[in-house]
Design an enzyme around this catalytic site. Structure first.
Site: not given
Ligand code: UD1
Length: 372
Positions: A207
């Protein structure tokens, strides 16, 4: 009696917060806690399933910040968290890990003069292109109490000029969750559901933006997976951002066509623990999984150029393979050529399932200069 706000934001926070919340409930005469969920991760698979599996009580406050650019998400947490800190007047705020919610809540406290403790302090990849590295460095600079998982973390903090009196090595609190839940995870039916019971298989997670937002890196990894899947079935619980990027890059069909590679929805904590602990091999770009496989004695191939958790390479089962196709394939071949053997299992000091109590003890006897 100490009043503590515990902050949970994203998936990798939940298994760190769970043992701390449980220990504070056990020691309710010493601690009164408020659990704040920032809402950085919010959907059923990324959040609710973990609260259920880890038996974390409903958050007292849900800031509901959700997804967005780093600036939007971080600023959203800062803005939403501040009024609660002002109204709750805690003795301590406890933040864990390295996600955007961690640095956002630590910054709110530093500006308000409220003491903040950072669990998992001191880890460094020295790769500032990773958002998590920025979050780690900044959080550690402004926290009052730095609770580290290993001696390398203490050394990193010293090098950055943080006074020794602010640093306490408490071990790895995620291993508290692992130890507490292994027996329950064994009851999971996920292997049966995937028709893998009794079979060798590999578990894959991906991821990191540097892997899944970069078409070339993702294509190199995919090429390696095509080869490895000929030797051993691969189970791939895919993070929502990974699924989205695979689709946007037009790679969905290629992923689907790899026979032997099965993409599934993100797994809950217990199902994933089962998938990891019974695997012949794990391929990942996660930080926490490098540590969990070390404790479980499962070979781990890390699909990154570096790690902030070097102890998993020095003492544990981790190999840093990067994203070069040939390097990934040869690391997998080397791991598969060796029969599974847990007789030489080496578990880092204080990764013993008792870190949560050490964290609570450190909050009760803070360093002389805390808040300074
Ligand atoms: C975040 C953390 C990362 C961790 C990862 C684990 C930061 C900078 N990064 O990255 O360190 O390893 O979580 O998962 O804080 N989304 C969903 N549902 C959710 C959450 C996210 O669909 O419940 C999707 C959204 O499209 C979002 C994308 O995932 O834009 C990324 O989520 P985000 O929290 O921005 O960062 P992660 O890549 O999950």
């Amino acid at each position: 009696m100490l009043k503590v706000i515990n902050v949970a934001g994203a998936r990798p926070n939940f298994m760190k917060v769970a043992p701390i919340v449980a220990a504070m409930n056990r020691r309710a005469g010493e601690f009164r806690q408020v659990l704040v969920h920032t809402g950085q991760h919010y959907d059923a698979a990324m959040s609710d399933a973990f609260f259920r599996d880890l038996e974390i009580p409903e958050p007292d406050i849900d800031l509901g910040v959700g997804s967005g650019s780093h600036a939007v998400q971080t600023a959203g947490v800062i803005q939403a968290f501040e009024p609660y800190v002002i109204s709750e007047k805690p003795d301590w705020v406890l933040v864990v890990g390295d996600v955007n919610s961690t640095v956002a809540c630590a910054l709110v406290c530093a500006k308000l003069g409220v003491k903040v403790a950072h669990v998992e302090a001191g880890l460094r990849s020295r790769d500032r292109s990773m958002p998590e590295e920025i979050n780690r460095v900044l959080t550690d600079q402004i926290a009052d109490l730095l609770l580290t998982p290993s001696a390398d973390a203490n050394a990193n903090l010293r090098t950055e000029g943080i006074p020794e009196s602010k640093i306490r090595m408490v071990g790895n609190v995620m291993i508290d969750s692992l130890n507490a839940n292994l027996a329950r995870a064994n009851q999971s039916t996920i292997l049966k559901d995937l028709n893998l019971d009794g079979q060798d298989y590999a578990t894959l997670t991906l991821h990191r933006p540097s892997n899944v937002d970069e078409q070339e890196a993702l294509a190199r990894i995919l090429k390696a997976l095509e080869q490895i899947a000929r030797r051993i079935p691969i189970i791939f619980p895919a993070h929502p951002r990974t699924r989205k990027m695979i689709a946007e890059m037009g790679l969905a069909q290629r992923f689907e066509k790899v026979s032997g590679l099965t993409m599934i929805d993100p797994a809950g904590y217990l199902d994933f623990l089962k998938l990891m602990s019974s695997a012949r091999l794990v391929l990942t770009d996660s930080g926490g999984i490098q540590e969990e496989t070390t404790v479980l004695g499962i070979p781990c191939i890390t699909l990154r150029e570096n790690t902030e958790r070097p102890i998993t390479v020095e003492m544990g089962t981790n190999t840093i393979a990067g994203t070069d196709t040939e390097k990934i394939i040869s690391a997998a071949e080397r791991a598969l050529a060796q029969p599974p053997d847990k007789s030489n299992l080496r578990i880092p000091p204080l990764w013993d399932g008792k870190s949560a109590d050490r964290i609570l003890d450190a909050l009760s006897e803070p360093p002389a200069v805390a808040g300074g």
